[in-house]
Enzyme design. Structure first.
Site, PDB file in Angstrom:
ATOM      1  N   ARG A 102     -82.166  -0.252  57.929  1.00 15.11           N
ATOM      2  CA  ARG A 102     -81.030  -0.580  57.054  1.00 15.11           C
ATOM      3  C   ARG A 102     -79.817   0.113  57.659  1.00 15.11           C
ATOM      4  NH1 ARG A 102     -80.555  -0.596  50.596  1.00 15.11           N
ATOM      5  NH2 ARG A 102     -81.574  -2.558  51.071  1.00 15.11           N
ATOM      6  N   HIS A 129     -79.057  -9.876  54.404  1.00 15.05           N
ATOM      7  CA  HIS A 129     -80.159  -9.202  53.703  1.00 15.05           C
ATOM      8  C   HIS A 129     -81.344 -10.178  53.624  1.00 15.05           C
ATOM      9  CE1 HIS A 129     -82.196  -6.243  51.522  1.00 15.05           C
ATOM     10  NE2 HIS A 129     -81.532  -6.208  50.392  1.00 15.05           N
ATOM     11  N   ASP A 223     -74.219 -10.666  42.920  1.00 17.20           N
ATOM     12  CA  ASP A 223     -74.497  -9.364  43.542  1.00 17.20           C
ATOM     13  C   ASP A 223     -73.316  -8.453  43.214  1.00 17.20           C
ATOM     14  OD1 ASP A 223     -75.555  -7.322  45.119  1.00 17.20           O
ATOM     15  OD2 ASP A 223     -74.842  -8.176  47.013  1.00 17.20           O
ATOM     16  N   CYS A 263     -80.280  -9.208  43.175  1.00 15.03           N
ATOM     17  CA  CYS A 263     -81.088  -8.379  44.081  1.00 15.03           C
ATOM     18  C   CYS A 263     -81.215  -6.943  43.581  1.00 15.03           C
ATOM     19  CB  CYS A 263     -80.494  -8.417  45.489  1.00 15.03           C
ATOM     20  SG  CYS A 263     -78.866  -7.649  45.630  1.00 15.03           S
ATOM     21  N   ARG A 291     -90.339  -8.095  46.090  1.00 18.03           N
ATOM     22  CA  ARG A 291     -89.969  -7.442  47.356  1.00 18.03           C
ATOM     23  C   ARG A 291     -91.234  -6.913  48.032  1.00 18.03           C
ATOM     24  NH1 ARG A 291     -84.843  -5.556  48.380  1.00 18.03           N
ATOM     25  NH2 ARG A 291     -85.748  -5.197  50.433  1.00 18.03           N
TER      26      ARG A 291
HETATM   27  N1   CP Z   1     -82.038  -5.049  46.607  1.00 17.20           N
HETATM   28  C1   CP Z   1     -82.159  -3.981  47.414  1.00 17.20           C
HETATM   29  O1   CP Z   1     -82.207  -4.098  48.661  1.00 17.20           O
HETATM   30  O2   CP Z   1     -82.259  -2.800  46.762  1.00 17.20           O
HETATM   31  P1   CP Z   1     -82.198  -1.340  47.397  1.00 17.20           P
HETATM   32  O3   CP Z   1     -80.795  -1.126  47.890  1.00 17.20           O
HETATM   33  O4   CP Z   1     -82.573  -0.435  46.281  1.00 17.20           O
HETATM   34  O5   CP Z   1     -83.175  -1.266  48.543  1.00 17.20           O
HETATM   35  N1  NVA Z   2     -74.471  -6.264  48.793  1.00 12.41           N
HETATM   36  C1  NVA Z   2     -75.153  -5.038  48.447  1.00 12.41           C
HETATM   37  C2  NVA Z   2     -76.617  -5.265  48.356  1.00 12.41           C
HETATM   38  C3  NVA Z   2     -77.417  -4.076  47.906  1.00 12.41           C
HETATM   39  C4  NVA Z   2     -78.888  -4.330  47.905  1.00 12.41           C
HETATM   40  C5  NVA Z   2     -74.814  -3.972  49.488  1.00 12.41           C
HETATM   41  O1  NVA Z   2     -74.797  -4.288  50.690  1.00 12.41           O
HETATM   42  O2  NVA Z   2     -74.594  -2.829  49.107  1.00 12.41           O
END
Ligand code: CP
Ligand code: NVA
Length: 308
Positions: A102, A129, A223, A263, A291
């Site tokens: 990430r 994502h 989101d 999400c 997930r």
């Molecule tokens: N939706 C999602 O990716 O959640 P987290 O940021 O908690 O991993």
């Molecule tokens: N768009 C959000 C998604 C979090 C899971 C971000 O990138 O923070």
């Protein structure tokens, strides 16, 4: 060897194959049948941003598959002190069997993958994502809404919007994205999705009219308006997204059988109202649980590809 960086790299058949695998493993897991699909394998999990779902789903997932997850926060490894990604990739990928990252810019994960000896999975970049979308589509399939699917994505033209674009373009469903002016999706990602849509038959429309976008849809999703890394823009964004909340009134424009997805994490009273989030159309916690199952499907599929 395949990586899982964006859905644009995958065919419709491959995406559906991974989802079938996820469903099979989900059924086994529900029956307490834990098969060693990936015995003694280690998944390195590099996090440059916070996470609840991604961390827990991958770490639990690899353990249930017979392996182990290694949580590597960038603030604890030398990457956070400036060790190059190319070196980090060459070192870690000699010791582990798969890597999930990430991070911020998508080019960083591409660079890591270029140097990696093992499959790399995108656990969220600023642009995409994809593993979240696998869980989202699994939830749609389970709700029996994958036929004649019409999705409205309301809100920021961010990583979730881009991954919805890719999923629609690949699988061939209708997607309507409504964002405020100035927060549209990335033009290049949209252009590629429209190109892919020619093959799949997907109908993709972009507007600044959330009410029109939601009209008659079977899935409504949104989101956060302030993604990780955009905290400084919060005040301005909250003003600019006025009128984009998915509330009961907005939800009533969708079909009666429509579901609401998010999400998570969700910010109640901003992109979604409390009553929609907690209401009967909301499948957010099934989606979050998926997930785990979807991520297992991705890992096992990538492992099989490598061994094929
Ligand atoms: N939706 C999602 O990716 O959640 P987290 O940021 O908690 O991993
Ligand atoms: N768009 C959000 C998604 C979090 C899971 C971000 O990138 O923070």
């Amino acid at each position: 060897m395949r990586h899982f960086l964006t859905l644009a790299d995958y065919s419709k058949e491959e995406i559906l194959e991974i989802l079938d695998l996820a469903k099979q493993i989900k059924t086994e897991t529900k029956n307490k049948e834990f098969k060693d699909y990936m015995p003694k394998q280690t998944l390195g999990m590099i996090f440059e941003k916070s996470s609840t779902r991604t961390r827990v789903s991958f770490e639990t997932g690899i353990y249930q598959l017979g392996g182990v997850g290694l949580f590597l926060s960038s603030s604890d490894i030398q990457l956070g002190r400036g060790e190059p990604l190319s070196d980090t990739s060459r070192v870690i990928s000699r010791m582990v069997d798969m890597v999930m990252i990430r991070t911020f810019g998508h080019e960083k994960i591409e660079e890591f993958a270029k140097y990696s000896k093992v499959p790399v999975i995108n656990g969220l970049t600023t642009e995409y994502h994809p593993v979240q979308l696998m869980a989202d589509y699994l939830t749609i399939q389970e709700a029996g809404l994958d036929k004649d699917l019409v999705v409205a994505y309301i809100g920021d033209g961010n990583n979730m919007a881009h991954s919805w674009l890719n999923m629609a373009a690949k699988l061939g469903f209708e997607l309507r994205i409504a964002t405020p002016k100035g927060y549209e999706v990335n033009a290049d990602i949209l252009a590629k999705a429209l190109e892919m849509a020619k093959e799949s038959g997907a109908k993709i429309t972009i507007s600044n009219d959330p009410k029109a976008a939601v009209q008659g849809t079977t899935v409504v999703t949104t989101d956060t308006w302030v993604s990780m890394g955009q905290e400084d823009e919060k005040e301005q964004r909250l003003k600019d997204f006025d009128g984009y909340i998915v509330d009961a009134k907005m939800m009533s424009l969708a079909q009666e059988k429509a579901i609401f997805l998010h999400c998570l994490p969700a910010y109640r009273g901003y992109e979604v109202s409390e009553d929609v989030l907690e209401g009967s159309q909301s499948l957010i916690f099934d989606e979050a649980e998926n997930r785990l199952h979807a991520q297992k499907g991705v890992m096992v599929w990538l492992d099989r590809q490598r061994n094929a």
